[in-house]
Every structure is written in structure tokens, then in C-alpha cells.
Design an enzyme around this catalytic site. Sequence first.
Site, PDB file in Angstrom:
ATOM      1  N   ARG A   1       5.174 -40.261  16.112  1.00 29.81           N
ATOM      2  CA  ARG A   1       6.764 -40.505  15.693  1.00 29.81           C
ATOM      3  C   ARG A   1       7.537 -39.677  16.638  1.00 29.81           C
ATOM      4  NH1 ARG A   1       8.237 -42.304   9.889  1.00 29.81           N
ATOM      5  NH2 ARG A   1       7.677 -40.033   9.465  1.00 29.81           N
TER       6      ARG A   1
ATOM      7  N   THR B   1      14.168 -39.279  16.123  1.00 33.25           N
ATOM      8  CA  THR B   1      14.441 -40.735  16.387  1.00 33.25           C
ATOM      9  C   THR B   1      13.744 -41.641  15.335  1.00 33.25           C
ATOM     10  OG1 THR B   1      12.787 -41.652  17.890  1.00 33.25           O
ATOM     11  CG2 THR B   1      15.121 -40.859  18.638  1.00 33.25           C
TER      12      THR B   1
ATOM     13  N   ASP C   1       2.280 -35.732   4.544  1.00 32.52           N
ATOM     14  CA  ASP C   1       1.808 -36.370   5.751  1.00 32.52           C
ATOM     15  C   ASP C   1       0.252 -36.548   5.842  1.00 32.52           C
ATOM     16  OD1 ASP C   1       0.881 -35.810   8.568  1.00 32.52           O
ATOM     17  OD2 ASP C   1       2.896 -35.116   9.032  1.00 32.52           O
TER      18      ASP C   1
ATOM     19  N   ASP D   1      -1.756 -34.379   8.701  1.00 37.22           N
ATOM     20  CA  ASP D   1      -1.876 -32.909   8.376  1.00 37.22           C
ATOM     21  C   ASP D   1      -2.841 -32.983   7.318  1.00 37.22           C
ATOM     22  OD1 ASP D   1      -0.116 -32.070  10.518  1.00 37.22           O
ATOM     23  OD2 ASP D   1       1.302 -31.947   9.355  1.00 37.22           O
TER      24      ASP D   1
END
Length: 208
Positions: A103, A107, A199, A202
Site C-alpha cells: 500500500r 494514498t 501491522d 511487521d
Amino acid sequence: MSKVIASTHPLVAHKLTILRDKRTDPTTFRQLIREIAALLTYEATADLFVQPKNVDTPLGSTEGLELKENIGLVPILRAGLGMVAGVWDLMPSAEVWHIGLYRDESTLKPVEYYNKLPIEPTVSVCLILDPMLATGGSAVATVDVLNRWGVNKIKFVGIIGAPEGIALMQERHPEVPIYLASVDEYLNEKGYIYPGLGDAGDRQFGTG
Ligand code: PRP
Ligand code: URA
């Protein structure tokens, strides 16, 4: 409109709670991703086509069943990678086709960086694997890629979905059922699912 199947299985709920916990270490996190993926895929594959197959047991012959469809597992890099092992345990003959998307941080739109699909499709059904359905941009883009490849029987297997991502998938790909462990509350201003688990890439890869 796409069906949304949020598991109510106690094992899924128990594992998801540990997965969400910010104290859970990457090793445990990876193991849970793998286990939840397998449990959700058990539900997601209940309507796969089968065909009769004779089998000789030590005592005699009987008619069994075998899977009729060629199945492709399509993990979205990176976070979908951790789901592959659990699903592959259930279907060792499945092909694995990786799609690389990240991503764009400003945006939140998906950017494709890896796609080695051959010209002709080699599978008849694809399971897209990605733990997080946030804005839905990555899932929609992956279904677009698979449709262009020539595969139209597609299921999305995630772990946590946001209402926003589910709505986008339902608008753009209403034919794709969505299997999840949980539908969470909302996307925060940074595009993270709340309460979510943070995340997913991660936390699996220890890069957070
Ligand atoms: C995460 C996640 C999904 C995507 C979901 O990937 O694994 O692929 O975000 O967000 P969306 O629904 O808004 O598209 P990320 O871009 O963080 O990349 P990574 O897995 O490589 O860390
Ligand atoms: N990707 C993640 O890993 N987590 C989120 O909450 C949203 C996107």
C-alpha cells in the site's frame, strides 16, 4: 453481493485473541496465523467439487471421492505468506502463485510489484490469502489480476476485515465470498483496522 462468513468457531476466537495481543511474539504470531488460516480454509472449501474414485483398502474395494478442481493458493505479499503453510497442509497438491502488492503510504492504494502468473491459467479455483482486508484495495486488485488471468472461481480468506474493505469488495467483486475470523469496527485515519492487530507483515517478520 459477496457472502461474508465470519467464523464463530471457539478455536478461531481463542487463537484470534492471542494474535491480537500486542505482547504476542513473532514466533507465536506466525504459528497462530498458520493455524487460523487452516481453520478458515476448512470452512471456505466446503463446496469444492469432487468426483468418485475407487480405492482398495486392505479388506476390499470401495468408492471414495477425490478433489476435482485444481486449486491455486494466492498469498498477497508479504503478510499473506504466513497463511500458506496452514492451508497447504490441508491441500498439499495446491499450486502457490504469489502476488506482490504494497500500500502506498500516502494514498493507501495498492502498488503491484510482483506477478509471475503464466499466460494461461493452470488452476480453476483460487484462494486469495491475506490476513488484513482494510480499505480492500489490495484484495480488489488481486481479484482483478486473477480475473484477467482467466480464473473466475475465487474466494478471499483473510483473518480480520474492516467494514470499509468488505464494502469495496462487495461493490467491485460481489461474486467473491469473504472468509474471516472477525469483522472489526473501522479503519483509523492511517488506514489501520481498529481494534485489529496492528501491522500483520511487521508482526510476522519481526520488522515493526
Ligand atoms: C497489508 C496487508 C494487505 C493490505 C491490506 O499489506 O497485508 O495486503 O495491507 O490493506 P488494504 O485492504 O487497504 O489494501 P502492506 O501494504 O502493509 O504490505 P506488507 O504485507 O508487505 O507489509
Ligand atoms: N495492513 C495491516 O497489516 N494492518 C492493518 O490494520 C491494515 C492494513
